[in-house]
Design a protein around this motif. Structure first.
Motif, PDB file in Angstrom:
ATOM      1  N   LEU A  90      52.676  46.925  50.032  1.00  0.00           N
ATOM      2  CA  LEU A  90      51.239  45.679  50.119  1.00  0.00           C
ATOM      3  C   LEU A  90      50.269  46.258  51.084  1.00  0.00           C
ATOM      4  O   LEU A  90      49.309  45.407  51.160  1.00  0.00           O
ATOM      5  CB  LEU A  90      51.833  44.418  50.194  1.00  0.00           C
ATOM      6  CG  LEU A  90      52.991  44.047  49.181  1.00  0.00           C
ATOM      7  CD1 LEU A  90      53.323  42.617  49.274  1.00  0.00           C
ATOM      8  CD2 LEU A  90      52.452  44.279  47.780  1.00  0.00           C
ATOM      9  N   ASN A  91      50.566  47.236  51.949  1.00  0.00           N
ATOM     10  CA  ASN A  91      49.541  47.464  53.040  1.00  0.00           C
ATOM     11  C   ASN A  91      48.289  48.236  52.590  1.00  0.00           C
ATOM     12  O   ASN A  91      48.092  49.373  52.924  1.00  0.00           O
ATOM     13  CB  ASN A  91      50.192  48.372  53.960  1.00  0.00           C
ATOM     14  CG  ASN A  91      51.187  47.474  54.647  1.00  0.00           C
ATOM     15  OD1 ASN A  91      52.336  47.573  54.468  1.00  0.00           O
ATOM     16  ND2 ASN A  91      50.641  46.773  55.921  1.00  0.00           N
ATOM     17  N   THR A  92      47.567  47.909  51.377  1.00  0.00           N
ATOM     18  CA  THR A  92      46.474  48.522  50.832  1.00  0.00           C
ATOM     19  C   THR A  92      45.074  48.003  51.483  1.00  0.00           C
ATOM     20  O   THR A  92      44.029  48.658  51.136  1.00  0.00           O
ATOM     21  CB  THR A  92      46.481  47.942  49.302  1.00  0.00           C
ATOM     22  OG1 THR A  92      46.163  46.644  49.344  1.00  0.00           O
ATOM     23  CG2 THR A  92      47.679  48.456  48.680  1.00  0.00           C
ATOM     24  N   PHE A  93      45.288  47.236  52.453  1.00  0.00           N
ATOM     25  CA  PHE A  93      44.068  46.960  53.377  1.00  0.00           C
ATOM     26  C   PHE A  93      44.627  46.222  54.588  1.00  0.00           C
ATOM     27  O   PHE A  93      45.682  46.257  54.836  1.00  0.00           O
ATOM     28  CB  PHE A  93      43.274  45.742  52.626  1.00  0.00           C
ATOM     29  CG  PHE A  93      44.019  44.341  52.416  1.00  0.00           C
ATOM     30  CD1 PHE A  93      43.755  43.341  53.150  1.00  0.00           C
ATOM     31  CD2 PHE A  93      44.520  44.584  51.146  1.00  0.00           C
ATOM     32  CE1 PHE A  93      44.474  42.233  52.877  1.00  0.00           C
ATOM     33  CE2 PHE A  93      45.226  43.317  50.664  1.00  0.00           C
ATOM     34  CZ  PHE A  93      45.338  42.296  51.686  1.00  0.00           C
ATOM     35  N   ASP A  94      43.520  46.478  55.559  1.00  0.00           N
ATOM     36  CA  ASP A  94      44.094  45.784  56.935  1.00  0.00           C
ATOM     37  C   ASP A  94      44.588  44.519  57.009  1.00  0.00           C
ATOM     38  O   ASP A  94      43.996  43.601  56.377  1.00  0.00           O
ATOM     39  CB  ASP A  94      42.913  45.620  57.961  1.00  0.00           C
ATOM     40  CG  ASP A  94      42.415  47.329  58.334  1.00  0.00           C
ATOM     41  OD1 ASP A  94      43.152  48.328  57.975  1.00  0.00           O
ATOM     42  OD2 ASP A  94      41.502  47.474  59.015  1.00  0.00           O
ATOM     43  N   ILE A  95      45.811  44.167  57.179  1.00  0.00           N
ATOM     44  CA  ILE A  95      46.416  42.687  57.382  1.00  0.00           C
ATOM     45  C   ILE A  95      46.595  42.367  58.793  1.00  0.00           C
ATOM     46  O   ILE A  95      47.650  42.876  59.287  1.00  0.00           O
ATOM     47  CB  ILE A  95      47.666  42.719  56.519  1.00  0.00           C
ATOM     48  CG1 ILE A  95      47.294  43.304  55.129  1.00  0.00           C
ATOM     49  CG2 ILE A  95      48.261  41.464  56.521  1.00  0.00           C
ATOM     50  CD1 ILE A  95      48.722  43.495  54.372  1.00  0.00           C
ATOM     51  N   GLY A  96      46.094  41.310  59.366  1.00  0.00           N
ATOM     52  CA  GLY A  96      45.992  41.092  60.634  1.00  0.00           C
ATOM     53  C   GLY A  96      45.660  42.145  61.500  1.00  0.00           C
ATOM     54  O   GLY A  96      44.623  42.798  61.351  1.00  0.00           O
ATOM     55  N   ASN A  97      46.552  42.434  62.508  1.00  0.00           N
ATOM     56  CA  ASN A  97      46.062  43.718  63.298  1.00  0.00           C
ATOM     57  C   ASN A  97      46.846  44.928  62.889  1.00  0.00           C
ATOM     58  O   ASN A  97      46.859  46.134  63.474  1.00  0.00           O
ATOM     59  CB  ASN A  97      46.914  43.564  64.672  1.00  0.00           C
ATOM     60  CG  ASN A  97      45.971  42.452  65.271  1.00  0.00           C
ATOM     61  OD1 ASN A  97      44.618  42.148  65.369  1.00  0.00           O
ATOM     62  ND2 ASN A  97      46.802  41.504  66.122  1.00  0.00           N
ATOM     63  N   THR A  98      47.407  45.053  61.601  1.00  0.00           N
ATOM     64  CA  THR A  98      48.228  46.111  60.990  1.00  0.00           C
ATOM     65  C   THR A  98      47.155  46.879  60.054  1.00  0.00           C
ATOM     66  O   THR A  98      46.639  46.170  59.109  1.00  0.00           O
ATOM     67  CB  THR A  98      49.388  45.615  60.086  1.00  0.00           C
ATOM     68  OG1 THR A  98      50.269  44.869  60.982  1.00  0.00           O
ATOM     69  CG2 THR A  98      50.113  46.963  59.808  1.00  0.00           C
ATOM     70  N   LYS A  99      46.994  48.039  60.417  1.00  0.00           N
ATOM     71  CA  LYS A  99      46.005  48.935  59.627  1.00  0.00           C
ATOM     72  C   LYS A  99      46.464  49.239  58.179  1.00  0.00           C
ATOM     73  O   LYS A  99      47.826  49.436  58.050  1.00  0.00           O
ATOM     74  CB  LYS A  99      45.749  50.197  60.228  1.00  0.00           C
ATOM     75  CG  LYS A  99      44.899  49.980  61.859  1.00  0.00           C
ATOM     76  CD  LYS A  99      43.532  49.097  61.493  1.00  0.00           C
ATOM     77  CE  LYS A  99      42.801  49.140  62.716  1.00  0.00           C
ATOM     78  NZ  LYS A  99      41.534  48.393  62.492  1.00  0.00           N
ATOM     79  N   LYS A 100      45.624  49.322  57.361  1.00  0.00           N
ATOM     80  CA  LYS A 100      46.044  49.960  55.988  1.00  0.00           C
ATOM     81  C   LYS A 100      46.648  51.271  56.143  1.00  0.00           C
ATOM     82  O   LYS A 100      46.560  52.147  56.911  1.00  0.00           O
ATOM     83  CB  LYS A 100      44.686  50.095  55.288  1.00  0.00           C
ATOM     84  CG  LYS A 100      44.657  50.858  53.926  1.00  0.00           C
ATOM     85  CD  LYS A 100      43.446  51.183  53.272  1.00  0.00           C
ATOM     86  CE  LYS A 100      43.453  51.974  52.054  1.00  0.00           C
ATOM     87  NZ  LYS A 100      42.251  52.157  51.485  1.00  0.00           N
ATOM     88  N   ILE A 101      47.716  51.306  55.126  1.00  0.00           N
ATOM     89  CA  ILE A 101      48.620  52.590  54.861  1.00  0.00           C
ATOM     90  C   ILE A 101      47.927  53.465  53.753  1.00  0.00           C
ATOM     91  O   ILE A 101      47.584  52.706  52.850  1.00  0.00           O
ATOM     92  CB  ILE A 101      49.886  52.428  54.635  1.00  0.00           C
ATOM     93  CG1 ILE A 101      50.855  51.482  56.052  1.00  0.00           C
ATOM     94  CG2 ILE A 101      50.935  53.658  54.464  1.00  0.00           C
ATOM     95  CD1 ILE A 101      52.228  51.203  55.520  1.00  0.00           C
ATOM     96  N   ALA A 102      47.528  54.608  54.225  1.00  0.00           N
ATOM     97  CA  ALA A 102      46.940  55.441  53.265  1.00  0.00           C
ATOM     98  C   ALA A 102      47.588  55.579  51.950  1.00  0.00           C
ATOM     99  O   ALA A 102      49.070  55.575  51.954  1.00  0.00           O
ATOM    100  CB  ALA A 102      46.627  56.766  53.793  1.00  0.00           C
ATOM    101  N   GLN A 103      46.874  55.807  50.580  1.00  0.00           N
ATOM    102  CA  GLN A 103      47.843  55.833  49.522  1.00  0.00           C
ATOM    103  C   GLN A 103      48.655  56.755  49.438  1.00  0.00           C
ATOM    104  O   GLN A 103      49.832  56.619  48.859  1.00  0.00           O
ATOM    105  CB  GLN A 103      46.533  56.072  48.343  1.00  0.00           C
ATOM    106  CG  GLN A 103      47.362  55.961  47.139  1.00  0.00           C
ATOM    107  CD  GLN A 103      46.412  56.180  45.831  1.00  0.00           C
ATOM    108  OE1 GLN A 103      44.974  56.936  45.976  1.00  0.00           O
ATOM    109  NE2 GLN A 103      46.525  55.472  44.633  1.00  0.00           N
TER     110      GLN A 103
END
Length: 317
Positions: A90-103
């Motif tokens: 689900l890390n398809t965008f920045d969530i809080g301080n956690t950066k997006k994980i690349a596809q």
């Protein structure tokens, strides 16, 4: 609520326009009795994600660990009840301080976890979707639910007018008024062409509509029927309402066809207090004094923006 429900943990991610920040947070407070400056919230409260126009994903947490390796170890013994499944990161965008994980990295993780689970993977039509989320250095795995933008289906009605609430705002207002629909009766006594009514009915709320204008009432009925919903719309002023409701939703009249004076507004607010225990008021004018004079107390509020057009959303008891 049962103990097992209270012990569950849910993570909700949010997406909204900058102008919707205030409204999004007020809806969040209604659902969860708290809010967050970040674009996620962790709660034990179970909310169907498609109810909110702002929720993107919901993860019902099954496991949480400090490392992905620990999640993998747990999944080796994980038993899936459904016949088919898939895993999504689900890390398809920045969530809080956690950066997006690349596809590419997400796809590798999804494949590795999917192969660990005992069962039949199905990427196209799985019976259950599992989600993985990295948040503030901690990994969460659970059952994933994706929000469906049901409100978009209600954008194009047979009857509408330009000053009506947008379907997104109407849906949020309905949720603020009735966050838990079970055994709650609501009324929209100035319902217009039924924008709030449609959103409320589509979420399973028990709500009735009413308006002064015969043609507006008929338009509201046809709009409701157009979307395959069933709702009762009656003709007449709020002063003639004799039944009592848990909640009243009032979008105070302000367009050219239903101009209202401050005396008219006070009369509506006064009767809303008479017929309901809780009142949600939508107004383009500051009417705090009228609300106080009617014996109501504002317990929460926000500003809903649409470019330069501002509406106040007031939750009153």
């Amino acid at each position: 609520m049962r103990n097992e429900q209270q012990n569950k943990k849910y993570i909700y991610t949010y997406v909204h326009h900058v102008d919707e920040f205030d409204l999004c947070r007020m809806e969040m407070r209604a659902f969860f009795n708290l809010d967050s400056e970040a674009n996620f919230i962790i709660s034990h409260v179970d909310v169907e994600p498609s109810r909110s126009p702002f929720i993107e994903d919901r993860l019902e947490v099954l496991y949480e660990e400090n490392s992905l390796d620990n999640i993998k170890k747990l999944l080796k013994h994980f038993i899936v009840d459904a016949k088919t499944y898939k895993v999504v990161c689900l890390n398809t965008f920045d969530i809080g301080n956690t950066k997006k994980i690349a596809q590419p990295e997400r796809r590798v993780i999804e494949r590795e976890l999917g192969l660990l689970i005992e069962g039949e993977p199905d990427l196209d039509h799985p019976e259950v979707v599992f989600g993985l989320l990295l948040l503030d250095g901690r990994w969460y795995f659970g059952v994933h639910s994706k929000s469906e933008s049901i409100w978009r289906k209600h954008l194009h009605k047979p009857y509408s007018y330009s000053t009506a609430l947008s379907t997104r705002v109407a849906r949020a207002v309905a949720n603020i008024a009735v966050p838990q629909p079970q055994n709650i009766r609501a009324i929209d006594p100035c319902c217009g062409i039924g924008t709030v009514i449609i959103e409320a009915l589509s979420m399973g709320m028990t709500i009735e509509g009413r308006d002064l204008n015969h043609f507006v009432c008929q338009g509201s009925r046809e709009n409701i029927a157009y979307f395959g919903l069933q709702g009762n719309i009656t003709l007449g002023p709020i002063s003639e309402v004799t039944e009592h409701y848990d909640v009243a939703i009032i979008d105070l009249p302000y367009n050219l066809f239903t101009h209202s004076t401050r005396e008219d507004q006070f009369d509506i607010v006064k009767h809303a207090r008479r017929i309901a225990d809780k009142v949600v008021i939508v107004t383009i004018e500051t009417i705090d004094d009228l609300i106080t004079d009617a014996g109501l107390v504002i317990v929460d509020r926000c500003i809903a923006k649409k470019q330069r057009f501002l509406r106040q959303i007031l939750l009153c008891n």
